[in-house]
Enzyme design. Structure first.
Site, PDB file in Angstrom:
ATOM      1  N   GLY A 140      39.673 138.142 -11.905  1.00 15.00           N
ATOM      2  CA  GLY A 140      39.967 138.568 -13.276  1.00 15.00           C
ATOM      3  C   GLY A 140      39.313 139.886 -13.621  1.00 15.00           C
ATOM      4  O   GLY A 140      38.431 139.955 -14.475  1.00 15.00           O
ATOM      5  N   SER A 183      32.996 128.374 -21.413  1.00 16.98           N
ATOM      6  CA  SER A 183      33.013 128.867 -22.796  1.00 16.98           C
ATOM      7  C   SER A 183      32.413 127.797 -23.692  1.00 16.98           C
ATOM      8  O   SER A 183      32.476 126.600 -23.368  1.00 16.98           O
ATOM      9  CB  SER A 183      34.472 129.119 -23.226  1.00 16.98           C
ATOM     10  OG  SER A 183      34.559 129.205 -24.632  1.00 16.98           O
ATOM     11  N   TYR A 210      42.528 124.680 -23.737  1.00 14.85           N
ATOM     12  CA  TYR A 210      41.510 125.642 -23.283  1.00 14.85           C
ATOM     13  C   TYR A 210      40.168 124.913 -23.140  1.00 14.85           C
ATOM     14  O   TYR A 210      39.454 125.074 -22.144  1.00 14.85           O
ATOM     15  CB  TYR A 210      41.402 126.791 -24.293  1.00 14.85           C
ATOM     16  CG  TYR A 210      40.368 127.847 -23.949  1.00 14.85           C
ATOM     17  CD1 TYR A 210      40.590 128.768 -22.925  1.00 14.85           C
ATOM     18  CD2 TYR A 210      39.172 127.955 -24.666  1.00 14.85           C
ATOM     19  CE1 TYR A 210      39.640 129.746 -22.612  1.00 14.85           C
ATOM     20  CE2 TYR A 210      38.229 128.926 -24.372  1.00 14.85           C
ATOM     21  CZ  TYR A 210      38.467 129.826 -23.350  1.00 14.85           C
ATOM     22  OH  TYR A 210      37.531 130.797 -23.045  1.00 14.85           O
TER      23      TYR A 210
HETATM   24  N1  NAP Z   1      35.828 137.093 -24.444  1.00 13.46           N
HETATM   25  C1  NAP Z   1      35.195 136.038 -24.968  1.00 13.46           C
HETATM   26  O1  NAP Z   1      34.787 136.040 -26.151  1.00 13.46           O
HETATM   27  C2  NAP Z   1      34.936 134.807 -24.112  1.00 13.46           C
HETATM   28  C3  NAP Z   1      34.211 133.750 -24.675  1.00 13.46           C
HETATM   29  C4  NAP Z   1      33.962 132.625 -23.908  1.00 13.46           C
HETATM   30  C5  NAP Z   1      34.413 132.552 -22.598  1.00 13.46           C
HETATM   31  N2  NAP Z   1      35.132 133.580 -22.059  1.00 13.46           N
HETATM   32  C6  NAP Z   1      35.595 133.450 -20.664  1.00 13.46           C
HETATM   33  O2  NAP Z   1      35.240 134.629 -19.945  1.00 13.46           O
HETATM   34  C7  NAP Z   1      36.213 134.912 -18.954  1.00 13.46           C
HETATM   35  C8  NAP Z   1      36.700 136.351 -19.083  1.00 13.46           C
HETATM   36  O3  NAP Z   1      37.211 136.512 -20.383  1.00 13.46           O
HETATM   37  P1  NAP Z   1      37.695 137.946 -20.960  1.00 13.46           P
HETATM   38  O4  NAP Z   1      37.382 137.935 -22.407  1.00 13.46           O
HETATM   39  O5  NAP Z   1      37.222 139.068 -20.116  1.00 13.46           O
HETATM   40  O6  NAP Z   1      39.267 137.779 -20.809  1.00 13.46           O
HETATM   41  P2  NAP Z   1      40.379 138.917 -20.629  1.00 13.46           P
HETATM   42  O7  NAP Z   1      39.917 140.213 -21.167  1.00 13.46           O
HETATM   43  O8  NAP Z   1      41.634 138.323 -21.161  1.00 13.46           O
HETATM   44  O9  NAP Z   1      40.479 139.038 -19.046  1.00 13.46           O
HETATM   45  C9  NAP Z   1      40.931 137.953 -18.290  1.00 13.46           C
HETATM   46  C10 NAP Z   1      41.102 138.384 -16.857  1.00 13.46           C
HETATM   47  O10 NAP Z   1      41.716 137.300 -16.137  1.00 13.46           O
HETATM   48  C11 NAP Z   1      42.879 137.793 -15.480  1.00 13.46           C
HETATM   49  N3  NAP Z   1      43.888 136.740 -15.363  1.00 13.46           N
HETATM   50  C12 NAP Z   1      44.512 136.079 -16.360  1.00 13.46           C
HETATM   51  N4  NAP Z   1      45.402 135.214 -15.852  1.00 13.46           N
HETATM   52  C13 NAP Z   1      45.336 135.334 -14.508  1.00 13.46           C
HETATM   53  C14 NAP Z   1      46.030 134.733 -13.435  1.00 13.46           C
HETATM   54  N5  NAP Z   1      47.001 133.845 -13.645  1.00 13.46           N
HETATM   55  N6  NAP Z   1      45.717 135.073 -12.175  1.00 13.46           N
HETATM   56  C15 NAP Z   1      44.743 135.994 -11.944  1.00 13.46           C
HETATM   57  N7  NAP Z   1      44.070 136.630 -12.912  1.00 13.46           N
HETATM   58  C16 NAP Z   1      44.363 136.291 -14.188  1.00 13.46           C
HETATM   59  C17 NAP Z   1      43.378 138.913 -16.365  1.00 13.46           C
HETATM   60  O11 NAP Z   1      44.256 139.770 -15.650  1.00 13.46           O
HETATM   61  P3  NAP Z   1      45.346 140.691 -16.436  1.00 13.46           P
HETATM   62  O12 NAP Z   1      44.560 141.587 -17.359  1.00 13.46           O
HETATM   63  O13 NAP Z   1      45.999 141.415 -15.320  1.00 13.46           O
HETATM   64  O14 NAP Z   1      46.220 139.739 -17.169  1.00 13.46           O
HETATM   65  C18 NAP Z   1      42.051 139.584 -16.715  1.00 13.46           C
HETATM   66  O15 NAP Z   1      41.613 140.397 -15.660  1.00 13.46           O
HETATM   67  C19 NAP Z   1      37.323 133.872 -19.122  1.00 13.46           C
HETATM   68  O16 NAP Z   1      37.141 132.840 -18.182  1.00 13.46           O
HETATM   69  C20 NAP Z   1      37.107 133.352 -20.543  1.00 13.46           C
HETATM   70  O17 NAP Z   1      37.545 132.013 -20.713  1.00 13.46           O
HETATM   71  C21 NAP Z   1      35.407 134.717 -22.796  1.00 13.46           C
END
Ligand code: NAP
Length: 261
Positions: free
Chosen positions: A35, A172, A221
């Site tokens: 990701g 999360s 989720y």
């Molecule tokens: N941001 C927050 O506030 C938050 C809070 C709690 C937990 N988290 C966790 O932290 C992690 C990262 O979150 P983030 O905020 O950085 O999310 P994000 O900006 O949406 O990035 C998600 C990443 O996962 C990739 N991805 C999505 N679907 C995929 C698939 N089917 N196969 C391979 N790659 C895939 C996306 O690729 P594309 O861009 O190419 O789609 C992107 O690189 C996640 O596990 C999320 O649940 C985030």
């Protein structure tokens, strides 16, 4: 008693400062991150790790152009770091198998797998194999990828210090929304049709409303993020004796969202 290594750190501490403090644990390591897109947690982790001279960084994600953009930013900032990319779609087990094979051809050992990729969607999605999409991508895809790369993790563990070989699962605070519905992981039943221990608790208003088809993406989720944590528990039970450790981590989120849980 606090078990924090740095109790003085707070939410303002940057990833690169943290990486610097743990430089010895990154230097010379082979690290796989899933990701990785610009402006995401994955690219931030990648830049932080790149700052401390890993031997090899492997990025596995689904969009080639985004991967290339992050690779360029790493090469601009840290030109000596070797970065390889693998296309991975966690919504397809076939894609996961192909990606794992590619990674195994790139290196015979992995010190660190960071299962970071994730989706949060309020509309129902389904994986190629027919699994509910968030459970399928956020948990099952990473579970399969990690198990297929266990020979590379074990190769690292056999010649590393105890606890140095790790699988990090990004969970999360949203895990509090739902346990894993072992009897209904595809979310086809209502709360009162499943065993009591699998039911979700009273929901905060922000998360109470589902889509018109009855699917509540926040609950799904929550299930997937609980599964990420249980995966770490299971990995520790199964592989701790062989030197592999796993941690499930909440990366933090903006204050109002955190308050909602
Ligand atoms: N941001 C927050 O506030 C938050 C809070 C709690 C937990 N988290 C966790 O932290 C992690 C990262 O979150 P983030 O905020 O950085 O999310 P994000 O900006 O949406 O990035 C998600 C990443 O996962 C990739 N991805 C999505 N679907 C995929 C698939 N089917 N196969 C391979 N790659 C895939 C996306 O690729 P594309 O861009 O190419 O789609 C992107 O690189 C996640 O596990 C999320 O649940 C985030």
């Amino acid at each position: 008693m606090s078990t924090l290594t740095h109790p003085e750190w707070n939410e303002k501490m940057g990833g690169r400062e943290v990486a610097k403090a743990f430089a010895e644990q990154i230097h010379g390591k082979n690290v796989l991150i899933t990701g990785v897109s610009p402006e995401s947690i994955g690219s931030s982790i990648a830049l932080s790790i790149a700052s401390q001279n890993p031997a090899l960084l492997i990025f596995a994600s689904r969009t080639k152009s985004k991967l290339e953009e992050v690779v360029k930013s790493i090469q601009d900032a840290y030109p000596d770091v070797i970065v390889k990319v693998v296309l991975l779609d966690l919504m397809s087990q076939e894609s996961v198998k192909v990606a794992a094979k590619e990674v195994s051809q790139m290196t015979s050992r992995l010190d660190l797998i960071i299962n970071n990729a994730g989706i949060m969607t309020t509309a129902r999605q389904t994986t190629k194999e027919g699994l509910e999409g968030q459970f399928g991508a956020n948990h099952i895809g990473h579970f399969l990828l990690t198990e297929l790369l266990m020979p590379q993790l074990l190769a690292s563990a056999s010649s590393s210090d105890e606890g140095a070989t790790r699988v990090i699962n990004l969970t999360s605070a949203g895990h509090r929304l739902s346990p894993v519905r072992f009897s209904d992981y595809n979310w086809e039943k209502s709360n009162d049709e499943i065993p009591e221990e699998e039911r979700h608790a009273q929901l905060p208003p922000k998360f109470a409303k589902g889509a018109d088809d009855g699917y509540n993406g926040w609950l799904a989720y929550g299930q997937a993020k609980t599964a990420n944590m249980l995966f770490s528990v299971g990995l520790n039970e199964k592989y701790r004796g062989k030197g592999v450790r796993s941690y499930a981590v909440h990366p933090g989120c903006e204050y109002p969202a955190a308050q909602a849980f």
